[in-house]
Design a protein around this motif. Sequence first.
Motif, PDB file in Angstrom:
ATOM      1  N   ALA A  36      31.584   5.612 -37.283  1.00  0.00           N
ATOM      2  CA  ALA A  36      30.500   5.171 -37.889  1.00  0.00           C
ATOM      3  C   ALA A  36      29.050   6.543 -38.033  1.00  0.00           C
ATOM      4  O   ALA A  36      28.320   6.294 -38.843  1.00  0.00           O
ATOM      5  CB  ALA A  36      29.726   4.234 -37.070  1.00  0.00           C
ATOM      6  N   ALA A  37      29.209   7.446 -36.983  1.00  0.00           N
ATOM      7  CA  ALA A  37      28.288   8.231 -36.833  1.00  0.00           C
ATOM      8  C   ALA A  37      28.529   9.522 -38.015  1.00  0.00           C
ATOM      9  O   ALA A  37      28.022  10.636 -38.031  1.00  0.00           O
ATOM     10  CB  ALA A  37      28.203   8.809 -35.668  1.00  0.00           C
ATOM     11  N   GLY A  38      29.847   9.398 -38.593  1.00  0.00           N
ATOM     12  CA  GLY A  38      30.155  10.481 -39.399  1.00  0.00           C
ATOM     13  C   GLY A  38      30.938  11.980 -38.595  1.00  0.00           C
ATOM     14  O   GLY A  38      30.831  12.853 -39.209  1.00  0.00           O
ATOM     15  N   GLN A  39      30.996  11.596 -37.369  1.00  0.00           N
ATOM     16  CA  GLN A  39      31.439  12.806 -36.564  1.00  0.00           C
ATOM     17  C   GLN A  39      33.047  13.092 -36.687  1.00  0.00           C
ATOM     18  O   GLN A  39      33.394  14.140 -36.481  1.00  0.00           O
ATOM     19  CB  GLN A  39      31.296  12.537 -35.061  1.00  0.00           C
ATOM     20  CG  GLN A  39      29.913  12.328 -34.639  1.00  0.00           C
ATOM     21  CD  GLN A  39      29.467  11.841 -33.299  1.00  0.00           C
ATOM     22  OE1 GLN A  39      30.381  11.194 -32.658  1.00  0.00           O
ATOM     23  NE2 GLN A  39      28.484  12.103 -32.727  1.00  0.00           N
ATOM     24  N   LEU A  40      33.738  12.172 -37.366  1.00  0.00           N
ATOM     25  CA  LEU A  40      35.053  12.432 -37.915  1.00  0.00           C
ATOM     26  C   LEU A  40      35.375  11.328 -39.117  1.00  0.00           C
ATOM     27  O   LEU A  40      34.744  10.611 -39.222  1.00  0.00           O
ATOM     28  CB  LEU A  40      35.982  11.788 -36.524  1.00  0.00           C
ATOM     29  CG  LEU A  40      35.990  10.640 -36.031  1.00  0.00           C
ATOM     30  CD1 LEU A  40      36.743   9.601 -36.750  1.00  0.00           C
ATOM     31  CD2 LEU A  40      36.722  10.532 -34.503  1.00  0.00           C
ATOM     32  N   ASP A  41      36.419  11.811 -39.854  1.00  0.00           N
ATOM     33  CA  ASP A  41      36.964  10.998 -40.998  1.00  0.00           C
ATOM     34  C   ASP A  41      37.925  10.227 -40.630  1.00  0.00           C
ATOM     35  O   ASP A  41      39.033  10.569 -40.108  1.00  0.00           O
ATOM     36  CB  ASP A  41      37.284  11.912 -42.140  1.00  0.00           C
ATOM     37  CG  ASP A  41      37.636  11.397 -43.252  1.00  0.00           C
ATOM     38  OD1 ASP A  41      37.967   9.932 -43.296  1.00  0.00           O
ATOM     39  OD2 ASP A  41      37.927  11.891 -44.410  1.00  0.00           O
ATOM     40  N   PRO A  42      37.942   8.844 -40.535  1.00  0.00           N
ATOM     41  CA  PRO A  42      38.872   7.849 -40.179  1.00  0.00           C
ATOM     42  C   PRO A  42      40.297   7.988 -40.930  1.00  0.00           C
ATOM     43  O   PRO A  42      41.124   7.627 -40.487  1.00  0.00           O
ATOM     44  CB  PRO A  42      38.278   6.513 -40.213  1.00  0.00           C
ATOM     45  CG  PRO A  42      37.141   6.656 -41.109  1.00  0.00           C
ATOM     46  CD  PRO A  42      36.717   8.158 -40.873  1.00  0.00           C
ATOM     47  N   ARG A  43      39.812   8.602 -42.175  1.00  0.00           N
ATOM     48  CA  ARG A  43      41.072   8.844 -43.093  1.00  0.00           C
ATOM     49  C   ARG A  43      42.084   9.897 -42.887  1.00  0.00           C
ATOM     50  O   ARG A  43      43.062  10.361 -43.395  1.00  0.00           O
ATOM     51  CB  ARG A  43      40.704   8.952 -44.574  1.00  0.00           C
ATOM     52  CG  ARG A  43      39.941   7.461 -45.019  1.00  0.00           C
ATOM     53  CD  ARG A  43      39.281   8.029 -46.381  1.00  0.00           C
ATOM     54  NE  ARG A  43      38.324   8.843 -46.115  1.00  0.00           N
ATOM     55  CZ  ARG A  43      37.473   9.150 -47.202  1.00  0.00           C
ATOM     56  NH1 ARG A  43      37.916   9.032 -48.457  1.00  0.00           N
ATOM     57  NH2 ARG A  43      36.738  10.293 -47.052  1.00  0.00           N
ATOM     58  N   GLU A  44      41.631  10.733 -42.024  1.00  0.00           N
ATOM     59  CA  GLU A  44      42.430  12.095 -41.274  1.00  0.00           C
ATOM     60  C   GLU A  44      43.511  11.879 -40.874  1.00  0.00           C
ATOM     61  O   GLU A  44      43.672  11.014 -40.231  1.00  0.00           O
ATOM     62  CB  GLU A  44      41.573  12.705 -40.078  1.00  0.00           C
ATOM     63  CG  GLU A  44      42.092  13.969 -39.645  1.00  0.00           C
ATOM     64  CD  GLU A  44      41.345  14.461 -38.551  1.00  0.00           C
ATOM     65  OE1 GLU A  44      41.940  14.687 -37.624  1.00  0.00           O
ATOM     66  OE2 GLU A  44      40.086  14.520 -38.538  1.00  0.00           O
ATOM     67  N   ARG A  45      44.562  12.696 -41.396  1.00  0.00           N
ATOM     68  CA  ARG A  45      45.773  12.463 -41.337  1.00  0.00           C
ATOM     69  C   ARG A  45      46.301  13.097 -40.048  1.00  0.00           C
ATOM     70  O   ARG A  45      45.904  14.394 -39.596  1.00  0.00           O
ATOM     71  CB  ARG A  45      46.732  12.767 -42.357  1.00  0.00           C
ATOM     72  CG  ARG A  45      46.284  12.452 -43.755  1.00  0.00           C
ATOM     73  CD  ARG A  45      46.438  10.894 -44.053  1.00  0.00           C
ATOM     74  NE  ARG A  45      47.784  10.726 -44.170  1.00  0.00           N
ATOM     75  CZ  ARG A  45      48.257   9.463 -44.311  1.00  0.00           C
ATOM     76  NH1 ARG A  45      47.165   8.412 -44.128  1.00  0.00           N
ATOM     77  NH2 ARG A  45      49.543   8.760 -44.299  1.00  0.00           N
ATOM     78  N   VAL A  46      47.325  12.376 -39.664  1.00  0.00           N
ATOM     79  CA  VAL A  46      47.969  12.753 -37.904  1.00  0.00           C
ATOM     80  C   VAL A  46      49.437  12.405 -38.371  1.00  0.00           C
ATOM     81  O   VAL A  46      49.856  11.408 -38.778  1.00  0.00           O
ATOM     82  CB  VAL A  46      47.367  12.084 -36.845  1.00  0.00           C
ATOM     83  CG1 VAL A  46      47.938  12.438 -35.617  1.00  0.00           C
ATOM     84  CG2 VAL A  46      45.917  12.327 -36.840  1.00  0.00           C
ATOM     85  N   ARG A  47      50.254  13.596 -37.584  1.00  0.00           N
ATOM     86  CA  ARG A  47      51.638  13.386 -37.567  1.00  0.00           C
ATOM     87  C   ARG A  47      52.162  13.211 -36.251  1.00  0.00           C
ATOM     88  O   ARG A  47      52.012  13.741 -35.470  1.00  0.00           O
ATOM     89  CB  ARG A  47      52.167  14.686 -38.280  1.00  0.00           C
ATOM     90  CG  ARG A  47      53.920  14.426 -38.347  1.00  0.00           C
ATOM     91  CD  ARG A  47      54.291  15.686 -39.158  1.00  0.00           C
ATOM     92  NE  ARG A  47      55.790  15.545 -39.482  1.00  0.00           N
ATOM     93  CZ  ARG A  47      56.149  15.096 -40.681  1.00  0.00           C
ATOM     94  NH1 ARG A  47      55.415  14.516 -41.495  1.00  0.00           N
ATOM     95  NH2 ARG A  47      57.393  14.696 -40.979  1.00  0.00           N
ATOM     96  N   VAL A  48      53.175  11.910 -36.155  1.00  0.00           N
ATOM     97  CA  VAL A  48      53.471  11.493 -34.718  1.00  0.00           C
ATOM     98  C   VAL A  48      55.011  11.950 -34.978  1.00  0.00           C
ATOM     99  O   VAL A  48      55.770  11.403 -35.536  1.00  0.00           O
ATOM    100  CB  VAL A  48      53.401  10.082 -34.941  1.00  0.00           C
ATOM    101  CG1 VAL A  48      53.831   9.656 -33.094  1.00  0.00           C
ATOM    102  CG2 VAL A  48      52.206   9.625 -35.103  1.00  0.00           C
ATOM    103  N   THR A  49      55.220  12.975 -33.833  1.00  0.00           N
ATOM    104  CA  THR A  49      56.414  13.610 -33.832  1.00  0.00           C
ATOM    105  C   THR A  49      57.383  13.375 -32.522  1.00  0.00           C
ATOM    106  O   THR A  49      56.744  12.369 -31.634  1.00  0.00           O
ATOM    107  CB  THR A  49      56.421  15.219 -33.540  1.00  0.00           C
ATOM    108  OG1 THR A  49      55.639  15.484 -32.291  1.00  0.00           O
ATOM    109  CG2 THR A  49      55.327  15.858 -34.850  1.00  0.00           C
ATOM    110  N   ALA A  50      58.736  13.691 -32.435  1.00  0.00           N
ATOM    111  CA  ALA A  50      59.325  13.230 -31.292  1.00  0.00           C
ATOM    112  C   ALA A  50      58.669  13.569 -30.030  1.00  0.00           C
ATOM    113  O   ALA A  50      58.920  12.918 -28.949  1.00  0.00           O
ATOM    114  CB  ALA A  50      60.789  14.043 -31.479  1.00  0.00           C
ATOM    115  N   ALA A  51      58.074  14.674 -29.822  1.00  0.00           N
ATOM    116  CA  ALA A  51      57.205  15.154 -28.798  1.00  0.00           C
ATOM    117  C   ALA A  51      56.157  14.116 -28.382  1.00  0.00           C
ATOM    118  O   ALA A  51      55.817  13.898 -26.940  1.00  0.00           O
ATOM    119  CB  ALA A  51      56.719  16.331 -29.017  1.00  0.00           C
TER     120      ALA A  51
END
Length: 315
Positions: free
Chosen positions: A78-93
């Motif tokens: 909400a404060a614009g400190q991060l983009d909620p659409r930012e992509r993240v990869r979930v790996t086996a680790a």
Amino acid sequence: MVEERIREVFARAGAEGLLHAVPVGTWSPGEAREWSPGEARKWSPSEAREVAVGADEPVVIASIFKVLLVLEFARQAAAGQLDPRERVRVTAADRLGGWGTAGCADDVELSLRDLAFFAMSVSDNAAADLLLDRVGLDTVRLLAKELGLDRTRIVGGPRDVLDSMLSEVGAGDEREFAVRYPALPDDRKRRLAVLDPLRTNASTPRETSELLRLIWRDEAGAPEACSHVRDLMSRQAFRHRLVSGFPDDVTIAAKTGTLPGLHMEAGVVRYPDGGCYAVSVFARTHELTATRPTVDAAIGVAAAIAVDFLRSEGV
């Protein structure tokens, strides 16, 4: 006495229960009936009443900590400190086993806001860990202090909890843990840090209810952030604890938490007449199992007794 009735409910289920319930407000007539992002709310005053059974005792909060985590994410978004659409990869680790991406067989990619969705809706531990990495453990701790939750302590995410269990049991990985843990005597299992509120993520029933009250009254951050958390909590998939104690026309937004011998849920109960009540219930059993349907049902019954009492008092 309502507190004694609640204690008896847990005793019949073979558990000890702690509970805190408090009104959080009343919906104004004609207001929309769904918890959805961006929805405007008006709250009417309510008396300062509560139901408290061991409400100030320290308790392990397990996955209920994800409410605070997702709130911090929503505040930063909400404060614009991060983009909620930012992509993240979930790996086996990253996978820990269990629901959502934590149990996937292959790598998956999704947004931060979908990590928050999975962390809240199905208690996805891998999603919670990755979200915590992004928003920062220290900021989650600072948020608890900012909100006046002085007895709430966050020591880490699901991976930290798992690592502590592996270390204490002397297991190198989850497979070895699955072999070693069942062979331990019960008194040794009970000494694990993950079951000790002085050594793991912990709070009190009262502070847990207070966190929900602040979120529902848009006092835990920007209204947009609070609304986002309310929406995600309303989409939780698990319906076997709080929900089991209330009629079908009562809506509940909540978050569960489970560890061997510990069964808990915290949520906000909303009646068709607009009355809303925050309820936090923590049950401990002698048997160190993660599945106890009778205890789950007792959580719902105890919560209903508490809320019925508040409503009968005109709150």
